[in-house]
Design a protein around this motif. Structure first.
Motif, PDB file in Angstrom:
ATOM      1  N   ILE A 336     -14.651  36.597 -50.523  1.00  0.00           N
ATOM      2  CA  ILE A 336     -13.687  37.156 -49.579  1.00  0.00           C
ATOM      3  C   ILE A 336     -14.136  36.956 -48.119  1.00  0.00           C
ATOM      4  N   THR A 337     -15.420  37.031 -47.861  1.00  0.00           N
ATOM      5  CA  THR A 337     -15.887  36.845 -46.482  1.00  0.00           C
ATOM      6  C   THR A 337     -15.402  35.505 -45.943  1.00  0.00           C
ATOM      7  N   GLY A 338     -15.487  34.485 -46.791  1.00  0.00           N
ATOM      8  CA  GLY A 338     -15.055  33.163 -46.365  1.00  0.00           C
ATOM      9  C   GLY A 338     -13.553  33.084 -46.144  1.00  0.00           C
ATOM     10  N   THR A 409     -23.299  38.678 -36.969  1.00  0.00           N
ATOM     11  CA  THR A 409     -22.819  39.627 -37.975  1.00  0.00           C
ATOM     12  C   THR A 409     -23.781  39.657 -39.146  1.00  0.00           C
ATOM     13  N   THR A 410     -23.948  40.818 -39.733  1.00  0.00           N
ATOM     14  CA  THR A 410     -24.596  40.914 -41.040  1.00  0.00           C
ATOM     15  C   THR A 410     -23.620  41.606 -41.972  1.00  0.00           C
ATOM     16  N   VAL A 411     -23.519  41.105 -43.197  1.00  0.00           N
ATOM     17  CA  VAL A 411     -22.523  41.642 -44.136  1.00  0.00           C
ATOM     18  C   VAL A 411     -22.961  41.461 -45.581  1.00  0.00           C
ATOM     19  N   GLY A 412     -22.550  42.379 -46.428  1.00  0.00           N
ATOM     20  CA  GLY A 412     -22.682  42.156 -47.860  1.00  0.00           C
ATOM     21  C   GLY A 412     -23.648  43.067 -48.563  1.00  0.00           C
ATOM     22  N   GLU A 413     -24.676  43.527 -47.860  1.00  0.00           N
ATOM     23  CA  GLU A 413     -25.659  44.424 -48.469  1.00  0.00           C
ATOM     24  C   GLU A 413     -26.287  45.223 -47.342  1.00  0.00           C
ATOM     25  N   PRO A 414     -26.987  46.287 -47.723  1.00  0.00           N
ATOM     26  CA  PRO A 414     -27.719  47.028 -46.692  1.00  0.00           C
ATOM     27  C   PRO A 414     -28.817  46.130 -46.107  1.00  0.00           C
ATOM     28  N   ILE A 415     -29.046  46.247 -44.820  1.00  0.00           N
ATOM     29  CA  ILE A 415     -30.114  45.470 -44.195  1.00  0.00           C
ATOM     30  C   ILE A 415     -31.236  46.431 -43.797  1.00  0.00           C
ATOM     31  N   ASP A 436     -22.967  45.144 -38.059  1.00  0.00           N
ATOM     32  CA  ASP A 436     -23.258  45.272 -39.479  1.00  0.00           C
ATOM     33  C   ASP A 436     -21.953  45.756 -40.104  1.00  0.00           C
ATOM     34  N   THR A 437     -21.244  44.832 -40.742  1.00  0.00           N
ATOM     35  CA  THR A 437     -19.888  45.146 -41.194  1.00  0.00           C
ATOM     36  C   THR A 437     -19.891  45.489 -42.675  1.00  0.00           C
ATOM     37  N   TRP A 438     -19.413  46.664 -42.986  1.00  0.00           N
ATOM     38  CA  TRP A 438     -19.316  47.091 -44.391  1.00  0.00           C
ATOM     39  C   TRP A 438     -17.870  46.991 -44.854  1.00  0.00           C
ATOM     40  N   TRP A 439     -17.657  46.337 -45.967  1.00  0.00           N
ATOM     41  CA  TRP A 439     -16.333  46.233 -46.588  1.00  0.00           C
ATOM     42  C   TRP A 439     -16.473  45.593 -47.958  1.00  0.00           C
ATOM     43  N   GLN A 440     -15.356  45.318 -48.600  1.00  0.00           N
ATOM     44  CA  GLN A 440     -15.367  44.827 -49.978  1.00  0.00           C
ATOM     45  C   GLN A 440     -14.228  43.833 -50.212  1.00  0.00           C
ATOM     46  N   THR A 441     -14.341  43.092 -51.302  1.00  0.00           N
ATOM     47  CA  THR A 441     -13.300  42.127 -51.663  1.00  0.00           C
ATOM     48  C   THR A 441     -11.911  42.766 -51.640  1.00  0.00           C
ATOM     49  N   GLU A 442     -11.845  44.006 -52.084  1.00  0.00           N
ATOM     50  CA  GLU A 442     -10.573  44.715 -52.184  1.00  0.00           C
ATOM     51  C   GLU A 442      -9.960  45.017 -50.825  1.00  0.00           C
ATOM     52  N   ASN A 443     -10.777  45.003 -49.777  1.00  0.00           N
ATOM     53  CA  ASN A 443     -10.377  45.592 -48.502  1.00  0.00           C
ATOM     54  C   ASN A 443      -9.756  44.623 -47.507  1.00  0.00           C
ATOM     55  N   ALA A 536     -16.594  53.220 -54.366  1.00  0.00           N
ATOM     56  CA  ALA A 536     -17.719  53.046 -55.306  1.00  0.00           C
ATOM     57  C   ALA A 536     -19.018  52.653 -54.619  1.00  0.00           C
ATOM     58  N   ASP A 537     -19.189  53.103 -53.383  1.00  0.00           N
ATOM     59  CA  ASP A 537     -20.467  52.943 -52.683  1.00  0.00           C
ATOM     60  C   ASP A 537     -20.982  54.321 -52.296  1.00  0.00           C
ATOM     61  N   GLY A 538     -22.297  54.488 -52.412  1.00  0.00           N
ATOM     62  CA  GLY A 538     -22.927  55.688 -51.887  1.00  0.00           C
ATOM     63  C   GLY A 538     -23.219  55.486 -50.408  1.00  0.00           C
ATOM     64  N   ARG A 548     -24.337  54.963 -43.096  1.00  0.00           N
ATOM     65  CA  ARG A 548     -25.364  54.086 -43.650  1.00  0.00           C
ATOM     66  C   ARG A 548     -25.039  53.903 -45.124  1.00  0.00           C
ATOM     67  N   ILE A 549     -24.832  52.658 -45.518  1.00  0.00           N
ATOM     68  CA  ILE A 549     -24.386  52.377 -46.885  1.00  0.00           C
ATOM     69  C   ILE A 549     -25.602  52.220 -47.788  1.00  0.00           C
ATOM     70  N   LEU A 550     -25.584  52.909 -48.927  1.00  0.00           N
ATOM     71  CA  LEU A 550     -26.736  52.871 -49.829  1.00  0.00           C
ATOM     72  C   LEU A 550     -26.563  51.854 -50.947  1.00  0.00           C
ATOM     73  N   GLY A 551     -25.337  51.628 -51.382  1.00  0.00           N
ATOM     74  CA  GLY A 551     -25.121  50.663 -52.459  1.00  0.00           C
ATOM     75  C   GLY A 551     -24.191  51.219 -53.512  1.00  0.00           C
ATOM     76  N   ARG A 552     -23.934  50.410 -54.520  1.00  0.00           N
ATOM     77  CA  ARG A 552     -22.927  50.719 -55.520  1.00  0.00           C
ATOM     78  C   ARG A 552     -23.303  51.928 -56.371  1.00  0.00           C
ATOM     79  N   VAL A 553     -22.297  52.700 -56.713  1.00  0.00           N
ATOM     80  CA  VAL A 553     -22.507  53.826 -57.615  1.00  0.00           C
ATOM     81  C   VAL A 553     -21.909  53.541 -58.998  1.00  0.00           C
ATOM     82  N   ILE A 557     -23.806  45.167 -59.799  1.00  0.00           N
ATOM     83  CA  ILE A 557     -25.070  44.850 -59.135  1.00  0.00           C
ATOM     84  C   ILE A 557     -24.754  43.914 -57.980  1.00  0.00           C
ATOM     85  N   ASN A 558     -25.287  44.238 -56.829  1.00  0.00           N
ATOM     86  CA  ASN A 558     -25.060  43.408 -55.659  1.00  0.00           C
ATOM     87  C   ASN A 558     -26.242  42.448 -55.517  1.00  0.00           C
ATOM     88  N   VAL A 559     -26.050  41.225 -55.996  1.00  0.00           N
ATOM     89  CA  VAL A 559     -27.117  40.228 -55.968  1.00  0.00           C
ATOM     90  C   VAL A 559     -26.887  39.302 -54.790  1.00  0.00           C
TER      91      VAL A 559
HETATM   92  C1  WT7 Z   1     -20.057  45.507 -51.792  1.00  0.00           C
HETATM   93  C2  WT7 Z   1     -18.835  44.679 -51.757  1.00  0.00           C
HETATM   94  C3  WT7 Z   1     -16.862  41.943 -48.198  1.00  0.00           C
HETATM   95  C4  WT7 Z   1     -18.207  41.721 -47.831  1.00  0.00           C
HETATM   96  C5  WT7 Z   1     -18.914  40.846 -48.802  1.00  0.00           C
HETATM   97  C6  WT7 Z   1     -19.213  41.499 -50.133  1.00  0.00           C
HETATM   98  C7  WT7 Z   1     -21.815  45.955 -50.337  1.00  0.00           C
HETATM   99  C8  WT7 Z   1     -20.871  45.042 -48.199  1.00  0.00           C
HETATM  100  C9  WT7 Z   1     -22.199  45.909 -46.722  1.00  0.00           C
HETATM  101  C10 WT7 Z   1     -22.939  46.358 -45.588  1.00  0.00           C
HETATM  102  C11 WT7 Z   1     -24.267  47.621 -47.039  1.00  0.00           C
HETATM  103  C12 WT7 Z   1     -22.596  46.369 -47.994  1.00  0.00           C
HETATM  104  C13 WT7 Z   1     -21.231  47.266 -50.813  1.00  0.00           C
HETATM  105  C14 WT7 Z   1     -19.826  46.881 -51.220  1.00  0.00           C
HETATM  106  N1  WT7 Z   1     -21.743  45.807 -48.895  1.00  0.00           N
HETATM  107  N2  WT7 Z   1     -21.141  45.091 -46.898  1.00  0.00           N
HETATM  108  N3  WT7 Z   1     -22.652  45.952 -44.344  1.00  0.00           N
HETATM  109  N4  WT7 Z   1     -23.959  47.219 -45.801  1.00  0.00           N
HETATM  110  N5  WT7 Z   1     -23.632  47.219 -48.146  1.00  0.00           N
HETATM  111  O1  WT7 Z   1     -18.016  41.819 -50.794  1.00  0.00           O
HETATM  112  O2  WT7 Z   1     -18.607  41.138 -53.108  1.00  0.00           O
HETATM  113  O3  WT7 Z   1     -16.723  42.746 -52.683  1.00  0.00           O
HETATM  114  O4  WT7 Z   1     -19.105  43.443 -52.343  1.00  0.00           O
HETATM  115  O5  WT7 Z   1     -21.060  44.934 -50.966  1.00  0.00           O
HETATM  116  O6  WT7 Z   1     -21.958  47.719 -51.908  1.00  0.00           O
HETATM  117  O7  WT7 Z   1     -19.255  47.738 -52.170  1.00  0.00           O
HETATM  118  P1  WT7 Z   1     -18.058  42.253 -52.289  1.00  0.00           P
END
Ligand code: WT7
Length: 702
Positions: A336-338, A409-415, A436-443, A536-538, A548-553, A557-559
């Motif tokens: 989705i980022t792309g 930008t940093t995106v996708g996981e906690p840094i 540091d942008t937090w979001w998800q595929t759904e968003n 579904a994120d803590g 501050r995003i902790l990760g999936r609940v 798994i965010n690899v």
């Molecule tokens: C999950 C979504 C859309 C961005 C690419 C990943 C984690 C995403 C952050 C951030 C900490 C983050 C969450 C989220 N995540 N951005 N800035 N800091 N965690 O999209 O594959 O749908 O994954 O990535 O856990 O739920 P995705």
């Protein structure tokens, strides 16, 4: 890494909501006067303009960045919660907005700059005029050669080449719903998605470069078609783009009347112009499959008008993209980022978007910085995994190159804060503003981030909700958690926004149960206030309003910033006949954030052997792809279970991460925990002599 371990998923502890988090507050960093002086968003009145008082009309500001064929009459329609409708009555075409409308001013400016992985292969610039011609010709081919029309779905399985955005924009021109599957996913994974979306046409490429090697990619299409067929979906056309003129990178035979080289048929459409179809704002633009807590990936269905408005707005104000910028997002378009921040967002603003084909550290740790220097990139966008990798392989490399980023930008996981500081000081040379942008595929687009010229940065924190997004942290009892309490909980978004997906393709019930059921207090309510979106994120909310995003609940798994469902990996393991049970848990990894670790129990009478481990590994690679390869596959005599027979993944996760297992006395088989611990933590682990590189050990059965 201390912070990362407070993720209860890795730690195998109780729910997020019960955990207090005690980390050090980080200091603020401020954007430079130089950055602020040129930024798109400097007026702090944006906060008031996008406050709840002005919701939903505030999003007119984003929609007005676009060119509409017909203006909408209703900004937000909430009559069928939680299936929100945006800009209702409006008509718009995404391809027109990303291409045609820029011709008057920018036809001679690069829309895309393609950087092939081999360094001796020249970069290719595609001007807006050239993009226009290519998109039109390919759209003509889709329409006349494939017989595709608006509403049809097409699966695209392609690497990072300019032909990929051309293909997407050609689909969008006709209102064809594209479903891009990440090129690194296996043929089977592609086929499953093609079947779910009901695609008759698959678009692929013969091959591409990765880590110095030409990968034969078209062979995946043959597997995909077979998989789709077994799932009941006939794919009758495969269009194959060619990576190198006059050559073929594939050994796969071309099936007559089914497979076609694009470059052999495209000349028939030379110079053709295909009028962009004015699409309903609510017409689906694309599907993007993502992993969830079941074995089956879900097709996130994104709308045309709302999505495009949202990515244009956030690209302009959070990414600070101006038409004169050279913008490089290192993500893959297959995620989705792309889609949002390589293709639709930047191109809707007439930016120059850089596409890099290959591995960031190929042929050496200086490659990324050489590209930045050569193209004079000034906006850079990547993930913590890439940053950690670049830091580890070339700590001082950035200083050797003469590039200057204004924004990163940093995106996708906690840094981790120390990684953030390297990004800031060394990559950004202390000059670049970071988001540091937090979001998800759904968003569709960003949810939390600092406004780069307005808010200070805080290492490790995404920041407040972006304009028009009202996040909240809710505990397991459906009570909000106050800012500054130090308590973690589930981050939710209180309101609808234009970028949110419409539904899960073909599965309305799952859309409701996955994202809204948890915190909806009144299912009959037509008031959006009653329908918070559950991410579904803590997360924790500091006193200053920064999340501050902790990760999936959940079981995701965010690899390396990519989502993998534990259930998907487990299903792949279970296709190996010797395997009776499989459990997949996340393990903290220095570079990738998390990696999966696999536990398997064998059928009675079967002896553990490296051959079984290898079979399981192959099954995962074939069914999902190399990205899902586990750190280890451990064969255990039995799985820890509750008395009701529930497999206790959290105990295994604790063992894999060398954490305390907590109270295990209530298990049906507490003795097994010690036995498994011995296997996992070394004593009886056996090294595979010739296993794949990242698969070195397996446990022996007693
Ligand atoms: C999950 C979504 C859309 C961005 C690419 C990943 C984690 C995403 C952050 C951030 C900490 C983050 C969450 C989220 N995540 N951005 N800035 N800091 N965690 O999209 O594959 O749908 O994954 O990535 O856990 O739920 P995705």
């Amino acid at each position: 890494m201390a912070e990362i371990r407070s993720d209860p998923q890795a730690a195998g502890e109780a729910t997020e909501a019960q955990i207090s988090v005690h980390w050090r507050e980080e200091e603020y960093y401020y954007p430079s006067a130089r950055f602020v002086g040129q930024a798109n968003l400097t007026d702090p009145s944006v906060i008031e303009r996008f406050s709840e008082k002005h919701f939903p009309e505030c999003f007119r500001e984003y929609a007005d960045l676009l060119t509409w064929d017909q203006y909408w009459h209703t900004t937000l329609d909430t009559s069928d919660p939680p299936f929100w409708k945006w800009f209702v009555g409006g008509k718009i075409n995404a391809s027109y907005n990303c291409v045609d409308r820029h011709l008057a001013k920018y036809k001679n400016k690069a829309a895309l700059i393609f950087v092939p992985e081999p360094e001796d292969e020249a970069t290719v610039s595609v001007t807006y005029r050239e993009l226009y011609v290519r998109v039109n010709e390919f759209a003509a081919l889709l329409r006349d050669f494939c017989g595709l029309k608006s509403g049809d779905r097409v699966t695209i399985h392609m690497p990072m080449v300019p032909e990929l955005p051309v293909t997407m924009l050609a689909c969008a021109r006709l209102g064809i719903i594209h479903s891009v599957v990440f090129g690194g996913f296996s043929g089977e994974a592609c086929g499953m998605r093609a079947a779910d979306s009901g695609s008759r046409v698959l678009i692929t490429m013969d091959g591409y470069y990765r880590n110095g090697k030409m990968i034969d990619h078209k062979t995946g299409a043959d597997i995909a078609l077979e998989t789709a067929k077994q799932a009941g979906q006939q794919v009758d056309k495969v269009l194959v783009w060619r990576r190198h003129a006059g050559k073929s990178a594939t050994v796969s035979p071309f099936v007559k009347d089914r497979d076609a080289w694009v470059d052999e048929i495209l000349p028939n459409y030379r110079g053709q112009i295909v009028p962009p179809v004015p699409m309903d704002a609510e017409a689906p633009l694309f599907l993007m499959y993502t992993s969830g807590s079941t074995g089956k990936p879900k097709g996130c269905q994104h709308r045309t008008g709302g999505y495009l408005s949202y990515v244009a707005g956030t690209s302009k104000y959070i990414e600070d993209i101006h038409p004169e910028d050279v913008y490089w997002c290192m993500a893959d378009i297959g995620w989705i980022t792309g889609h949002s921040y390589i293709v639709y967002g930047p191109l809707s603003l007439a930016a120059t978007s850089v596409l890099y084909e290959g591995v960031p550290t190929f042929p050496d740790a200086g490659r990324v910085w050489r590209i930045a220097e050569r193209l004079d990139v000034n906006i850079f966008h990547t993930s913590p995994t890439a940053i950690r990798m670049l830091r580890k392989s070339g700590h001082d490399e950035p200083s050797k190159y003469n590039y200057h980023f204004k924004h990163m930008t940093t995106v996708g996981e906690p840094i981790e804060p120390e990684v953030w500081r390297w990004y800031h000081d060394t990559v950004g040379k202390g000059e670049a503003a970071i988001v540091d942008t937090w979001w998800q595929t759904e968003n569709g687009g960003f949810l939390c981030s600092t406004k780069p010229a307005i808010d200070p940065m805080k290492p490790g924190s995404a920041g407040p909700g972006v304009p028009g997004i009202y996040p909240i942290i809710i505990d397991e009892n459906n009570e909000p958690i106050a800012a500054g309490s130090g308590k973690a909980g589930n981050i939710c978004i209180r309101n609808p926004w234009p970028g949110i997906m419409q539904t899960i393709w073909g599965d309305r019930d799952r859309f409701v149960s996955q994202y809204y059921a948890k915190y909806c207090k009144d299912r009959n309510s037509k008031d959006w206030h009653d329908w918070p979106y559950f991410a579904a994120d803590g997360a924790v909310l500091a006193a200053d309003g920064y999340f501050r995003i902790l990760g999936r609940v959940d079981d995701v798994i965010n690899v390396a910033g990519h989502r993998l469902g534990t259930k998907e990996i487990e299903s792949a393991c279970l296709t190996v006949p010797e395997v009776a049970e499989a459990a997949v848990v996340p393990v903290v990894d220095e570079i990738k954030g998390r990696v999966p670790e696999v536990y398997i129990a064998l059928q009675p009478g079967i002896q553990a052997s490296p051959a079984i481990v290898e079979k399981v590994n192959k099954a995962i690679e074939a069914m999902i792809g190399k990205i899902a390869r586990p750190r280890r596959i451990l064969i255990v005599p039995d799985m820890p279970k509750t008395r009701s027979g529930k497999l206790m993944r959290r105990v295994l996760a604790a063992l894999s991460n060398n954490m305390s297992t907590g109270d295990i006395t209530t298990l049906a088989n507490p003795d097994i925990v010690e036995k498994v611990r011995e296997l996992v933590q070394g004593k009886n682990a056996v090294t595979l002599a010739d296993g794949p590189e990242d698969l070195k050990t397996f446990g022996t059965q007693e």
